[in-house]
Design a protein around this motif. Structure first.
Motif, PDB file in Angstrom:
ATOM      1  N   CYS A   1     -17.834  12.605  -1.080  1.00 42.84           N
ATOM      2  CA  CYS A   1     -18.777  11.723  -0.697  1.00 42.84           C
ATOM      3  C   CYS A   1     -19.972  12.472   0.047  1.00 42.84           C
ATOM      4  CB  CYS A   1     -18.177  10.793   0.403  1.00 42.84           C
ATOM      5  SG  CYS A   1     -19.446   9.490   1.054  1.00 42.84           S
TER       6      CYS A   1
ATOM      7  N   SER B   1     -22.685  10.466   1.086  1.00 43.65           N
ATOM      8  CA  SER B   1     -23.460   9.522   1.817  1.00 43.65           C
ATOM      9  C   SER B   1     -23.748   9.789   3.262  1.00 43.65           C
ATOM     10  CB  SER B   1     -23.047   8.061   1.658  1.00 43.65           C
ATOM     11  OG  SER B   1     -23.384   7.765   0.321  1.00 43.65           O
ATOM     12  N   VAL B   2     -24.574   8.933   4.010  1.00 44.95           N
ATOM     13  CA  VAL B   2     -25.051   9.488   5.330  1.00 44.95           C
ATOM     14  C   VAL B   2     -23.943   9.794   6.595  1.00 44.95           C
ATOM     15  CG1 VAL B   2     -25.284   7.061   5.990  1.00 44.95           C
ATOM     16  CG2 VAL B   2     -26.649   8.884   7.057  1.00 44.95           C
ATOM     17  N   SER B   3     -22.935   9.045   6.547  1.00 44.68           N
ATOM     18  CA  SER B   3     -21.846   9.135   7.386  1.00 44.68           C
ATOM     19  C   SER B   3     -21.113  10.693   7.194  1.00 44.68           C
ATOM     20  CB  SER B   3     -20.969   8.138   7.634  1.00 44.68           C
ATOM     21  OG  SER B   3     -21.194   7.028   7.988  1.00 44.68           O
ATOM     22  N   CYS B   4     -21.017  10.788   6.013  1.00 44.84           N
ATOM     23  CA  CYS B   4     -20.113  11.960   5.416  1.00 44.84           C
ATOM     24  C   CYS B   4     -21.144  13.285   5.806  1.00 44.84           C
ATOM     25  CB  CYS B   4     -19.769  12.223   4.266  1.00 44.84           C
ATOM     26  SG  CYS B   4     -18.084  11.044   4.070  1.00 44.84           S
TER      27      CYS B   4
ATOM     28  N   CYS C   1     -20.969   6.656  -0.721  1.00 43.27           N
ATOM     29  CA  CYS C   1     -20.184   5.731   0.140  1.00 43.27           C
ATOM     30  C   CYS C   1     -18.846   5.526  -0.718  1.00 43.27           C
ATOM     31  CB  CYS C   1     -20.856   5.057   1.047  1.00 43.27           C
ATOM     32  SG  CYS C   1     -19.608   4.299   2.270  1.00 43.27           S
ATOM     33  N   ILE C   2     -17.956   6.048  -0.303  1.00 45.62           N
ATOM     34  CA  ILE C   2     -16.357   5.505  -0.875  1.00 45.62           C
ATOM     35  C   ILE C   2     -15.818   4.510   0.080  1.00 45.62           C
ATOM     36  CG2 ILE C   2     -16.147   7.203  -2.467  1.00 45.62           C
ATOM     37  CD1 ILE C   2     -14.247   8.700  -0.794  1.00 45.62           C
ATOM     38  N   GLY C   3     -16.595   4.085   1.061  1.00 45.95           N
ATOM     39  CA  GLY C   3     -16.209   3.031   2.027  1.00 45.95           C
ATOM     40  C   GLY C   3     -15.079   3.389   3.030  1.00 45.95           C
ATOM     41  N   ALA C   4     -15.029   4.630   3.587  1.00 40.36           N
ATOM     42  CA  ALA C   4     -14.262   5.468   4.244  1.00 40.36           C
ATOM     43  C   ALA C   4     -14.767   6.051   5.463  1.00 40.36           C
ATOM     44  CB  ALA C   4     -13.358   6.187   3.916  1.00 40.36           C
ATOM     45  N   CYS C   5     -16.070   5.675   5.984  1.00 40.07           N
ATOM     46  CA  CYS C   5     -17.057   6.297   6.786  1.00 40.07           C
ATOM     47  C   CYS C   5     -16.487   6.730   8.109  1.00 40.07           C
ATOM     48  CB  CYS C   5     -18.266   5.257   7.053  1.00 40.07           C
ATOM     49  SG  CYS C   5     -18.895   4.607   5.534  1.00 40.07           S
TER      50      CYS C   5
ATOM     51  N   CYS D   1     -15.210  12.758   3.906  1.00 38.19           N
ATOM     52  CA  CYS D   1     -14.007  12.582   2.859  1.00 38.19           C
ATOM     53  C   CYS D   1     -14.250  12.655   1.654  1.00 38.19           C
ATOM     54  CB  CYS D   1     -13.525  11.159   3.461  1.00 38.19           C
ATOM     55  SG  CYS D   1     -14.789   9.909   3.029  1.00 38.19           S
TER      56      CYS D   1
HETATM   57  S1  FES Z   1     -20.600   7.705   3.924  1.00 36.68           S
HETATM   58 FE1  FES Z   1     -18.868   8.767   3.113  1.00 36.68          FE
HETATM   59  S2  FES Z   1     -17.409   7.389   3.027  1.00 36.68           S
HETATM   60 FE2  FES Z   1     -19.166   6.115   3.905  1.00 36.68          FE
END
Ligand code: FES
Length: 173
Positions: free
Chosen positions: A100, A102-105, A141-145, A150
């Motif tokens: 992933c 996206s931003v959290s990762c 994002c794979i929904g596991a932020c 992850c």
């Molecule tokens: S940003 Fe990686 S799982 Fe949501």
């Protein structure tokens, strides 16, 4: 986002004599999905998933056969298949690693995870190893932020990754 165009008018399509969608497979689609959808065209996404699950990718010939089965133009089904990054229009490895981005990762050091996977497998995102064992992909994002950073290995989620434990996950494969 940049649009990438390809000269598909001159593209060669690999064909085989045996159909990908045998009568048996079409019967199974009919029984499994026809009663759940208002018409055949609405079955496009589950049918694409089924074909990819069966063959591990979506050969163009299979898309043409599926389009005929669904009563759609092949170009429309191809449009659908190319819209979603989880559909593969090229053969892929036995295992697919989805990191992933996206931003959290990203803020939890996804870059280090990407670097470790690349080093360990000897390939860059979007590539497949020479032995056809691994395909490495970056995804949104794979929904596991909550467990960032992850990745998915095929359909299994791995959370709270570090360069050490991501190496362990890959070694076990
Ligand atoms: S940003 Fe990686 S799982 Fe949501």
């Amino acid at each position: 986002m940049a649009w990438i165009t390809k000269p598909s008018g001159t593209m060669q399509i690999d064909r085989r004599d045996t159909p990908y969608l045998t009568d048996e497979i079409k019967d199974a689609f009919e029984k499994r999905y026809a009663h759940r959808y208002p018409n055949r065209q609405a079955m496009a996404l589950p049918i694409l998933h089924e074909i990819q699950h069966h063959y591990n990718w979506l050969p163009y010939q299979a898309l043409e056969e599926a389009a005929e089965f669904l009563g759609l133009e092949a170009s429309k089904l191809l449009d659908t298949a190319t819209f979603y990054e989880e559909f593969f229009l090229q053969p892929r490895g036995k295992h697919t690693i989805w990191v992933c981005q996206s931003v959290s990762c990203e803020v939890m050091n996804e870059a280090k995870i990407t670097e470790t996977v690349s080093e360990k497998l000897g390939i860059q995102p979007g590539e497949t190893t020479d032995d056809d064992k691994f395909t490495f992909m970056k995804v949104e994002c794979i929904g596991a932020c909550g467990g960032a950073p992850c990745m998915l290995v095929d359909e299994t989620l791995h959370e709270n990754l570090t360069p050490n434990n991501v190496g362990d996950v890959l070694d076990k494969l």
